[in-house]
Design a protein around this motif. Structure first.
Motif, short mmCIF file in Angstrom:
data_model
loop_
_atom_site.label_atom_id
_atom_site.label_comp_id
_atom_site.label_asym_id
_atom_site.label_seq_id
_atom_site.Cartn_x
_atom_site.Cartn_y
_atom_site.Cartn_z
N THR A 138 -31.41 16.37 -26.87
CA THR A 138 -31.49 17.83 -26.84
C THR A 138 -32.82 18.21 -26.19
N GLU A 185 -31.41 25.70 -22.60
CA GLU A 185 -31.34 24.71 -23.67
C GLU A 185 -30.17 23.78 -23.35
N LYS A 214 -28.06 19.81 -24.38
CA LYS A 214 -27.83 18.76 -25.37
C LYS A 214 -26.62 17.95 -24.95
#
Length: 616
Positions: free
Chosen positions: A198, A222, A224
């Motif tokens: 992540t 972001e 992940k």
């Protein structure tokens, strides 16, 4: 970022699901090895896998060690690296912190970055190993001098491009990432690898529009992902060896994209763009290698593999919907099956001959899908609106080659390749720094690669790498640039060369070591002389001669002296690049709407440094 190449660092992807790769997480100062995979078999790595670059950080040895390195060079270059490693029981750790600063050769081209990388390994059980990776990248400023027109390049290659100084064009980037890789061996014939990661990435870029105003674009990302891979070995009843791999990948990246106007290089006014872009993939893959030597007496290896990929691109428009700013939300799914086949004939202990075939695909990136063309005729313009009409390109790869080691001290590799692509993603309209794309052209990439390296004598070795590459559009299409209210359309005829790709590249190196070349870095003096050459590169699809960079050849020299210092050692090194002070273009901004194609390469420049390593 990088396009068309999959990046993997310590088992963790550095390429997000839409095919955009970021090299920020690659810490070269702590890298132990770099593996490069090209050709049809790379298609097993999924979307945009024209090739694969995989880096592996070094792990702690039995002896604790500290390293320090300082480098100084031309144009205000300052680079440092501080590294420590150690092991206690079943746990080892490597910690690396590096810094880089430069004033830059051109106006408005200074940069600064700081990078931290750490790798912790733990042998949880005799057959179970855990690797934890943490890295952070901080680039508080990377000034952007922009490209130059041909006239500006001829007058003064050190100047900044049009309006770069007035708008303080620059980029600010920070990235943090955590990852874990677990390996478990059930037996000598069966093993499992699981990974999870992540991270976050913030990117703020200031661009130039006019002498008095510019724009900014901010991306808060972001990301992940998870992956599982099961590998094993077995034998047929006839005694043939078979090794196989099964795996799955699931990755996701989401970013808030915002934009607005600037004055004198600072934000001004309200946000004019606000949307959330998302890319995700779900992939299944399998590969099998069958070693046939024991059945027929013929030393053959057959390879078969397949990957099933599903890639989703989505955009959510968070701006208020108005008559002049309609809802720009949208989504699209791309699905593809990528098979590969290969055969290797082990003609002797010294010679392998092989043939590989594979199919691949490349989806639009979020950046390419983020713009669309609105209006018709003389009212056309590029708007920040999700474009679901872009299709994924599909490619077919063929390659034959040899790998030959006629002696223990010599190796020759040769390959002939042929790549046909349908629905290539090309420029539809460029408008004030924004570009919308379309699918039009069929393309062909074919050529030959040769590499040779040899130990000529105890103290001498040499290396040569040559590539001939023909990259052309196989069908005609039209591309348009808009400057103000003026449109310039050009029809790109079939047979035109693809921009940004040289037809010939060459690297040659001769190295000398006073105490010879061994498995470990020897003491004493070493020196090398490198020749890097490249043919002409086109900057535009239409292959206008004025929009091209001439070929060049550069001579680079390096020398280093390694001393024993008690239990440790010290290395002093120096280098001069572009020894003959050639004037050349280092890179191109392809199809730049204002004809600011050219980014000058550095004139003669030097560096000197020292590195100390001490067991603790």
């Amino acid at each position: 970022g990088l396009r068309g190449i999959r990046l993997i660092t310590d088992g963790i992807p550095a390429t997000i699901p839409d095919g955009q790769g970021q090299a920020s997480t690659v810490s070269l100062t702590s890298a132990e090895r770099i593996e490069v995979l090209t050709g049809p078999l790379a298609q097993l790595y999924g979307n945009s896998a024209g090739g694969v670059i995989q880096t592996t950080s070094r792990e702690a040895g039995a002896q604790p060690q500290a390293d320090a390195q300082v480098t100084l060079g031309s144009n205000g270059l300052r680079r440092t690296d501080w590294q420590a490693s150690g092991r206690t029981g079943r746990v080892g750790i490597v910690v690396d912190y590096s810094t880089f600063q430069t004033d830059g050769y051109r106006a408005n081209s200074g940069a600064e970055r700081k990078q931290f990388n750490s790798v912790l390994t733990a042998d949880l059980q005799e057959d179970t190993r855990l690797k934890l990776i943490a890295n952070a990248f901080d680039m508080p400023h990377a000034m952007d001098p922009l490209g130059l027109t041909a006239a500006q390049l001829s007058t003064d290659p050190q100047q900044a491009g049009t309006n770069a100084l007035a708008n303080r064009t620059r980029k600010i980037v920070s990235q943090n990432q955590l990852g874990a890789v677990l390996e478990h061996r059930f037996s000598d014939a069966l093993r499992l690898q699981a990974r999870a990661y992540t991270g976050t990435r913030d990117n703020l870029q200031y661009q130039a529009s006019s002498a008095t105003a510019g724009t900014w674009v901010g991306l808060a990302r972001e990301f992940k992902g998870l992956g599982l891979q099961l590998g094993g070995k077995t034998r047929t009843d006839a005694g043939d060896k078979i090794d196989w791999v099964l795996g799955l990948d699931a990755d996701r990246s989401g970013e808030q994209r915002q934009g607005g106007a600037t004055a004198a290089g600072e934000k001004t006014g309200a946000i004019t763009r606000n949307e959330y872009n998302e890319a995700s993939n779900r992939d299944l893959y399998a590969q099998l290698n069958w070693h046939l030597s024991s059945v027929s007496g013929s030393p053959w290896t057959l390879t078969v593999g397949v990957r099933r990929s599903s890639v989703d691109l989505k955009s959510r428009d968070d701006m208020p919907v108005t008559a002049t700013d309609p809802n720009g939300s949208g989504s699209v799914n791309y699905a593809a099956t990528s098979p590969v086949l290969g055969a290797t004939w082990h003609a002797s202990e010294q010679l392998n001959m092989y043939a590989n075939w594979g199919r691949g695909f490349e989806t639009p990136t979020l950046a390419e899908a983020a713009y669309a063309v609105t209006g018709t005729g003389s009212t056309r313009s590029v708007v920040g609106q999700f474009n679901p009409n872009l299709l994924a390109s599909q490619s077919q790869h063929k390659e034959v080659g040899i790998k030959w080691t006629p002696t223990r001290d010599m190796r020759l590799d040769a390959a002939v390749f042929h790549i046909q692509t349908e629905r290539e993603i090309v420029t539809a309209l460029s408008d004030a720094g924004k570009t919308a794309y379309t699918n039009t052209a069929q393309t062909l990439r074919q050529g030959v690669e040769l590499s040779w390296r040899a130990k000529l004598a105890e103290q001498w070795r040499a290396q040569l790498s040559v590539t001939w590459l023909e990259a052309t559009y196989d069908s005609a299409f039209t591309t348009t640039a808009k400057t103000g209210s003026t449109y310039t359309s050009k029809t790109v005829a079939a047979g035109k060369s693809m921009p940004g790709i040289p037809e010939q590249q060459l690297f040659a190196s001769v190295q000398w070591a006073a105490q010879g070349f061994g498995a470990k870095a020897p003491l004493g003096m070493q020196a090398s002389l490198d020749w890097v050459a490249r043919s002409r590169i086109w900057a535009s699809d239409a292959n206008d001669l004025a929009a091209s960079a001439a070929g060049y050849g550069l001579l680079n020299a390096k020398v280093r002296q390694r001393y024993q210092l008690g239990p440790g050692h010290v290395e002093v090194y120096a280098g001069v690049d572009n020894l003959l002070n050639r004037r050349y273009v280092g890179s191109l901004i392809v199809n730049q709407a204002s004809a600011q194609f050219f980014e000058p390469g550095l004139p003669r420049n030097a560096m000197i440094g020292v590195k100390a390593s001490l067991p603790l």
